[in-house]
Motif scaffolding. Structure first.
Motif, short mmCIF file in Angstrom:
data_model
loop_
_atom_site.label_atom_id
_atom_site.label_comp_id
_atom_site.label_asym_id
_atom_site.label_seq_id
_atom_site.Cartn_x
_atom_site.Cartn_y
_atom_site.Cartn_z
N GLY A 95 0.85 -1.19 0.00
CA GLY A 95 0.00 0.00 0.00
C GLY A 95 0.87 1.23 0.00
N SER A 96 0.32 2.37 -0.37
CA SER A 96 1.11 3.59 -0.37
C SER A 96 1.33 4.07 1.06
CB SER A 96 0.42 4.68 -1.20
OG SER A 96 -0.81 5.04 -0.60
N VAL A 97 2.15 5.09 1.20
CA VAL A 97 2.59 5.53 2.52
C VAL A 97 1.43 5.85 3.45
CG1 VAL A 97 3.85 7.33 3.74
CG2 VAL A 97 4.78 6.41 1.62
N ASP A 98 0.37 6.45 2.95
CA ASP A 98 -0.71 6.92 3.81
C ASP A 98 -1.92 5.99 3.84
OD1 ASP A 98 0.71 9.26 4.46
OD2 ASP A 98 0.10 10.18 2.57
N ASP A 99 -1.78 4.79 3.34
CA ASP A 99 -2.93 3.89 3.31
C ASP A 99 -3.19 3.17 4.63
OD1 ASP A 99 -3.56 4.57 0.76
OD2 ASP A 99 -2.67 2.82 -0.20
N GLY A 100 -2.25 3.26 5.57
CA GLY A 100 -2.49 2.70 6.90
C GLY A 100 -1.95 1.31 7.13
N ALA A 143 5.12 -15.40 -0.44
CA ALA A 143 3.85 -15.18 0.25
C ALA A 143 2.74 -16.08 -0.29
CB ALA A 143 3.42 -13.72 0.11
N ASN A 144 1.89 -16.52 0.63
CA ASN A 144 0.64 -17.21 0.25
C ASN A 144 -0.46 -16.20 -0.05
OD1 ASN A 144 1.76 -18.90 2.93
ND2 ASN A 144 1.46 -20.11 1.09
N VAL A 145 -0.39 -15.06 0.66
CA VAL A 145 -1.46 -14.06 0.58
C VAL A 145 -0.83 -12.67 0.46
CG1 VAL A 145 -3.49 -13.08 1.71
CG2 VAL A 145 -2.90 -15.48 2.09
N ALA A 146 -1.40 -11.84 -0.39
CA ALA A 146 -1.03 -10.43 -0.46
C ALA A 146 -2.21 -9.60 0.03
CB ALA A 146 -0.66 -10.03 -1.88
N ILE A 147 -1.94 -8.73 1.00
CA ILE A 147 -2.96 -7.78 1.46
C ILE A 147 -2.67 -6.44 0.80
CG2 ILE A 147 -3.91 -6.54 3.43
CD1 ILE A 147 -3.20 -8.90 5.19
N ILE A 148 -3.57 -6.00 -0.05
CA ILE A 148 -3.40 -4.73 -0.75
C ILE A 148 -4.36 -3.71 -0.15
CG2 ILE A 148 -3.64 -3.56 -2.97
CD1 ILE A 148 -2.79 -6.14 -4.32
N LEU A 149 -3.80 -2.65 0.40
CA LEU A 149 -4.62 -1.62 1.04
C LEU A 149 -5.01 -0.54 0.05
CD1 LEU A 149 -3.46 -2.96 3.68
CD2 LEU A 149 -3.66 -0.70 4.70
N ILE A 150 -6.25 -0.11 0.14
CA ILE A 150 -6.75 1.00 -0.66
C ILE A 150 -7.38 2.01 0.29
CG2 ILE A 150 -8.45 1.71 -2.39
CD1 ILE A 150 -8.14 -0.98 -3.74
N ASP A 151 -7.01 3.26 0.15
CA ASP A 151 -7.63 4.33 0.93
C ASP A 151 -9.03 4.56 0.37
OD1 ASP A 151 -8.48 6.85 1.96
OD2 ASP A 151 -6.40 7.46 2.26
N ALA A 152 -10.05 4.42 1.21
CA ALA A 152 -11.44 4.54 0.74
C ALA A 152 -11.72 5.90 0.12
CB ALA A 152 -12.41 4.29 1.90
N ARG A 153 -10.96 6.93 0.53
CA ARG A 153 -11.18 8.28 -0.01
C ARG A 153 -10.58 8.44 -1.41
NH1 ARG A 153 -8.16 11.41 4.59
NH2 ARG A 153 -6.73 9.74 3.99
N LYS A 154 -9.53 7.66 -1.71
CA LYS A 154 -8.81 7.81 -2.97
C LYS A 154 -9.21 6.76 -4.01
CE LYS A 154 -4.76 9.59 -0.51
NZ LYS A 154 -3.33 9.34 -0.18
N GLY A 155 -9.65 5.61 -3.53
CA GLY A 155 -10.02 4.53 -4.46
C GLY A 155 -8.81 3.90 -5.12
N VAL A 156 -9.03 3.26 -6.26
CA VAL A 156 -7.96 2.58 -6.99
C VAL A 156 -7.05 3.62 -7.63
CG1 VAL A 156 -7.44 1.09 -8.96
CG2 VAL A 156 -9.35 0.53 -7.44
#
Length: 419
Positions: free
Chosen positions: A15-20, A110-123
């Motif tokens: 995820g990007s720096v501010d995605d949490g 990895a077996n799983v990748a967790i990809i974070l998306i900021d709900a305010r910014k979307g994809v």
């Protein structure tokens, strides 16, 4: 579905720096009570000093900040935690484009990748880039966590729009299993505990999803591949005639009595014993490390591969591969490198750069032959001896390799075999 309580699940966050990301990992550790009490107390005190009403969850993963400030490069941070249902290793990978190589190395197992998306910014472009890398590495499962739902009033419409956007471009990728979870890492919604603010979401929280995810089917159980790492010849009297071939089973299942072929020599024999420390086993499977003895006296050495006679890998001195260039010094076509494939090391040469990939748009760049740090591209490679290989899509272990600079001994590229 039965889950092995001792089964290890490896996951990578992106995820990007501010995605949490730091807050999400901190919430997982804190709410699952996977942190020692003295660590919790120390972080609670630090949070109070900084004026936080509660706990600054990011502090659980920012313990390396001091080292970063001192100029020490930390590529990928690994976090270990255990719940009653499963053991976990988290590879916390950087998100910036200049750290593409770090994500590739951190997520490669990895077996799983967790990809974070900021709900305010979307994809955004970084979402597509991280998803492309997950697809390139053939990570079987992707969980898209739409974070910061508290900042969009826990809107179902916002979540559904992001899901639609993500599904639109991910249909071009080779990812078997994609799941979507709306979360608020800061408030704890749908991370460990179910959200009371999003009753419209009928799925499981993130931790429950990770604990119950079935990953044993991700392993290749058909293609038996055993890479010999060393030959065991004990000098003790009771083992004076023992000759075992020690290594790791990369895929498949081996049983005593199986007819096997030794590559690259092509000699055949049968498995006499499979030894694991002081025990002899009737069968062994990936990813066990064992010693195999054969019924016939055959010259076997490090770098050889023991396979089932009715199921052999490809053998070739020339093949195509996708690589991520890891080094500051650009790739030099026709330059010689060392290639390490399983336990086999030999000389190799990049014959041609076929194309590079713009990992933000997925477009091919065919008029640029220079591979620089973090570039991903398709190459043709030639080796001095045959490589016993499978395509990366079929087998992540016999389909992967690294290139090493012979002068500096630095790893310069990570590759995935195509053919």
């Amino acid at each position: 579905m039965q889950i092995d309580n001792n089964q290890l699940l490896r996951l990578a966050t992106a995820g990007s720096v501010d995605d949490g990301k730091s807050t999400l990992i901190g919430r997982l550790l804190y709410d699952s009570k996977s942190i020692f009490e003295d660590q919790v107390a120390a972080i609670e005190n630090t949070s109070k000093k900084r004026g936080y009403d509660g706990v600054d969850l990011a502090l659980f993963t920012d313990g390396l900040r001091d080292e970063r400030e001192q100029g020490i490069t930390i590529d990928v941070a690994y976090r270990y935690f255990t719940t009653p249902k499963r053991k976990f290793i988290i590879a916390d990978t950087p998100g910036h484009i200049q750290y593409t190589r770090n994500m590739v190395t951190g997520a490669s197992t990895a077996n799983v990748a967790i990809i974070l998306i900021d709900a305010r910014k979307g994809v955004i472009e970084q979402t597509k880039r991280h998803s492309y890398i997950a697809s390139l590495l053939q990570i079987p499962h992707v969980i898209v966590c739409v974070n910061k739902m508290d900042l969009v009033e826990y809107s179902e419409e916002v979540f559904n729009n992001i899901v639609t956007d993500y599904e639109g471009f991910s249909s071009k990728l080779l990812i078997k299993d994609i799941r979507f979870i709306p979360i608020s890492a800061l408030e704890g919604d749908n991370v460990v505990n179910e959200s009371q603010n999003m009753n419209w979401f009928k799925g499981s929280p993130l931790l429950d999803t990770l604990e119950t995810m079935h990953i044993s089917s991700d392993n290749n159980k058909i293609d038996a591949r055993f890479a010999v790492q060393t030959v065991l010849r004990p000098q003790k009297d009771e083992f004076i005639d023992y000759r075992g071939y020690a290594g790791r089973i990369l895929s498949g299942i081996y049983r005593t009595g199986d007819e096997v072929t030794i590559l690259p020599s092509g000699f055949t024999s049968k498995i006499k014993t499979i030894d694991f420390y002081k025990d002899s086993l009737k069968e062994a499977f990936a990813p066990m490390s064992v010693s195999i003895t054969l019924e016939d006296d055959i010259d076997v050495s490090r770098g050889d591969m023991i396979v089932k006679s009715n199921n052999k890998p490809q053998q070739s001195q020339e093949f195509d591969a996708m690589i991520c260039w890891l080094n500051g010094k650009s790739a030099q076509p026709r330059a010689k490198y060392s290639i390490l494939h399983t336990s086999n090391e030999q000389k190799a040469m990049i014959k041609e750069v076929v194309y590079k990939v713009n990992i933000n748009t997925y477009e091919r760049i065919e008029d640029d032959q220079d591979l620089n740090m973090n570039d991903i591209g398709r190459i043709k490679i030639k080796t001095t001896r045959p490589v016993m290989m499978d395509s990366y899509r079929e087998n992540r272990y016999t389909g992967s390799f690294i290139l090493i600079d012979e002068g500096t001994n630095e790893t310069v590229a990570a590759g995935m075999i195509i053919n």
